[in-house]
Design a protein around this motif. Structure first.
Motif, short mmCIF file in Angstrom:
data_model
loop_
_atom_site.label_atom_id
_atom_site.label_comp_id
_atom_site.label_asym_id
_atom_site.label_seq_id
_atom_site.Cartn_x
_atom_site.Cartn_y
_atom_site.Cartn_z
N VAL A 1 119.94 -19.86 51.99
CA VAL A 1 121.18 -20.79 51.54
C VAL A 1 121.07 -22.12 52.51
N ALA A 2 121.20 -21.74 53.98
CA ALA A 2 120.93 -22.99 54.99
C ALA A 2 119.96 -23.75 54.77
N LEU A 3 118.68 -23.55 54.36
CA LEU A 3 117.60 -24.52 54.02
C LEU A 3 117.79 -25.21 52.63
N LEU A 4 118.53 -24.69 51.72
CA LEU A 4 118.88 -25.29 50.58
C LEU A 4 119.94 -26.17 50.47
N ASN A 5 120.96 -25.89 51.58
CA ASN A 5 121.93 -27.02 52.09
C ASN A 5 121.41 -28.35 52.60
N GLN A 6 120.33 -27.83 53.38
CA GLN A 6 119.68 -29.08 54.39
C GLN A 6 118.78 -29.97 53.11
N ALA A 7 118.50 -29.21 52.21
CA ALA A 7 117.59 -29.92 51.10
C ALA A 7 118.72 -30.69 50.27
N LEU A 8 119.81 -30.21 50.00
CA LEU A 8 120.86 -30.78 49.05
C LEU A 8 121.25 -31.99 50.00
N GLU A 9 121.72 -31.90 51.40
CA GLU A 9 121.96 -33.03 52.05
C GLU A 9 121.07 -34.40 52.06
N THR A 10 119.76 -33.87 52.09
CA THR A 10 118.83 -35.09 52.08
C THR A 10 118.36 -35.43 50.86
N GLU A 11 118.95 -34.52 49.68
CA GLU A 11 118.89 -35.02 48.45
C GLU A 11 117.41 -34.92 47.93
N ASP A 12 116.69 -34.10 48.47
CA ASP A 12 115.08 -34.02 48.23
C ASP A 12 114.96 -32.79 46.97
N VAL B 1 112.39 -31.96 44.94
CA VAL B 1 111.45 -30.98 44.83
C VAL B 1 111.62 -29.94 45.77
N SER B 2 112.37 -30.13 47.18
CA SER B 2 112.40 -29.08 47.98
C SER B 2 113.80 -28.15 47.50
N ILE B 3 114.56 -29.15 46.87
CA ILE B 3 115.80 -28.10 46.29
C ILE B 3 115.29 -27.17 45.24
N GLN C 1 114.47 -21.13 44.07
CA GLN C 1 113.58 -20.14 43.49
C GLN C 1 113.28 -19.05 44.43
N ASN C 2 113.84 -19.36 45.70
CA ASN C 2 113.64 -18.44 47.19
C ASN C 2 114.03 -16.93 46.66
N PRO C 3 113.29 -16.10 46.57
CA PRO C 3 113.88 -14.80 46.24
C PRO C 3 114.76 -14.12 47.29
N PHE D 1 119.29 -15.84 43.46
CA PHE D 1 120.21 -16.39 42.41
C PHE D 1 119.84 -15.57 41.11
N HIS D 2 120.80 -15.37 40.37
CA HIS D 2 120.51 -14.84 38.74
C HIS D 2 120.56 -15.81 37.94
N ASN D 3 120.34 -15.61 36.59
CA ASN D 3 120.54 -16.58 35.36
C ASN D 3 120.07 -17.93 35.85
N LEU D 4 118.79 -17.88 36.52
CA LEU D 4 118.10 -19.17 36.84
C LEU D 4 116.99 -19.31 35.81
N ASP D 5 117.26 -20.37 35.03
CA ASP D 5 116.18 -20.92 34.07
C ASP D 5 115.53 -21.94 34.66
N LYS D 6 114.08 -21.71 34.79
CA LYS D 6 113.29 -22.52 35.34
C LYS D 6 113.11 -23.95 34.72
N GLU D 7 113.29 -23.95 33.31
CA GLU D 7 113.29 -25.07 32.72
C GLU D 7 114.48 -26.23 32.97
N HIS D 8 115.51 -25.68 33.62
CA HIS D 8 116.55 -26.40 33.93
C HIS D 8 116.88 -26.71 35.39
N LEU D 9 115.85 -26.21 36.28
CA LEU D 9 115.92 -26.52 37.90
C LEU D 9 116.46 -27.67 38.02
N GLU D 10 115.85 -28.96 37.55
CA GLU D 10 116.32 -30.20 38.00
C GLU D 10 117.81 -30.57 37.57
#
Length: 297
Positions: free
Chosen positions: A202-213, A215-217, A222-224, A228-237
């Protein structure tokens, strides 16, 4: 045969362990300055080897109670034997015995068993230290000071994954929430390890959100470890875009990090919107078809 002669006046000898007697007595004989075992030494050694032989027999039959009894046989004189964890020793030794038999070794020698006991003893002491550290961590989490929580988490005795101090508040918030959800208001070692891995994700995801990266987000989503549940790979963006927007809003209000539950709620909301859009398209398509039919009629 020689050991069993009544004139030798030796303790009971078990013929099934002939090779073990030969090896153990030969090794002890070599260690003697005179390359000779006096009657008293011989009697004590035979008694020790008989004990090791019976222990090997119990290991082969996987008789847990018998193994624990033989481990405490004073004739064998094992040291570093923690009597509160005899089952732990027994289970590990059974596993090693199975491995030895598969490699054609009929018996474990006293030294081999003692070496394993020494290793297990260290493991037991480490586990005791770990449990004490986990108790301390749970107590500190309840106190609510993020810096103290991170310090407790970073103690090597806790045997936890890498801790990142920059996410101190997040560790405190997430672990406190998980602790509250537990029926005992306590996180056991395994639960704590999984929780720490989740918080790091969650911390690393927050970092990626802050830099608005972007691909990294998407990768972190998808980090197991986060799970996260109900995560549809078609809608990751689309998830990423929503979370970046929420993150900017939170930052403007002085909130450094989004918690896992907050992110999960946003993922669920995006999924609801996608379903509503699909339903709307189906409805529009149905109306258009009806209109076409009625017009042609």
């Amino acid at each position: 045969m020689a050991l069993m002669k009544p004139e030798a006046q030796l303790p009971t000898v078990h013929p099934f362990a002939a090779v073990l007697y030969q090896e153990e007595l030969f090794n002890l004989q070599k260690q003697s300055s005179l390359n000779y075992l006096a009657p008293e030494e011989l009697a004590m050694t035979v008694e020790m080897v008989s004990g090791v032989a019976l222990l090997n027999q119990a290991l082969e039959t996987e008789d847990l109670v018998s193994i624990q009894n033989h481990l405490q046989n004073p004739s064998i004189r094992f040291h570093n034997l923690d009597e509160g964890h005899l089952e732990w020793y027994a289970n590990r030794l059974m596993s090693i015995k199975i491995e030895a038999l598969s490699e054609g070794q009929d018996n474990l020698s006293r030294n081999e068993i003692q070496n394993l006991i020494d290793i297990i003893y260290v493991e037991i002491q480490e586990e005791k230290a770990r449990l004490i550290a986990v108790d301390e961590i749970n107590a500190v989490i309840r106190e609510g000071d993020p810096s103290n929580t991170v310090m407790a988490l970073m103690k090597p005795e806790a045997q936890l994954p890498t801790i990142h101090p920059f996410a101190a508040v997040l560790y405190q918030d997430e672990l406190f929430n998980l602790q509250k959800q537990s029926s005992l208001n306590y996180l056991a070692p395994k639960e704590l390890t999984m929780a720490v891995e989740m918080v790091l994700g969650v911390a690393l995801l927050n970092q990626a959100l802050e830099t608005e990266d972007l691909v990294s987000i998407q990768n972190h989503l998808q980090n197991p470890s986060i799970g996260f549940h109900n995560l549809d790979k078609e809608h990751l963006e689309r998830y990423a875009s929503r979370l970046m927007s929420i993150k900017r809003e939170a930052s403007s209000q002085g909130q450094d990090n989004l918690r896992r539950d907050e992110m999960q709620n946003q993922i669920d909301r995006v999924n609801e919107e996608i379903q509503e859009e699909k339903a709307s398209k189906c409805s529009q398509f149905g109306f258009a078809e009806w209109l076409k039919i009625s017009t042609s009629g």
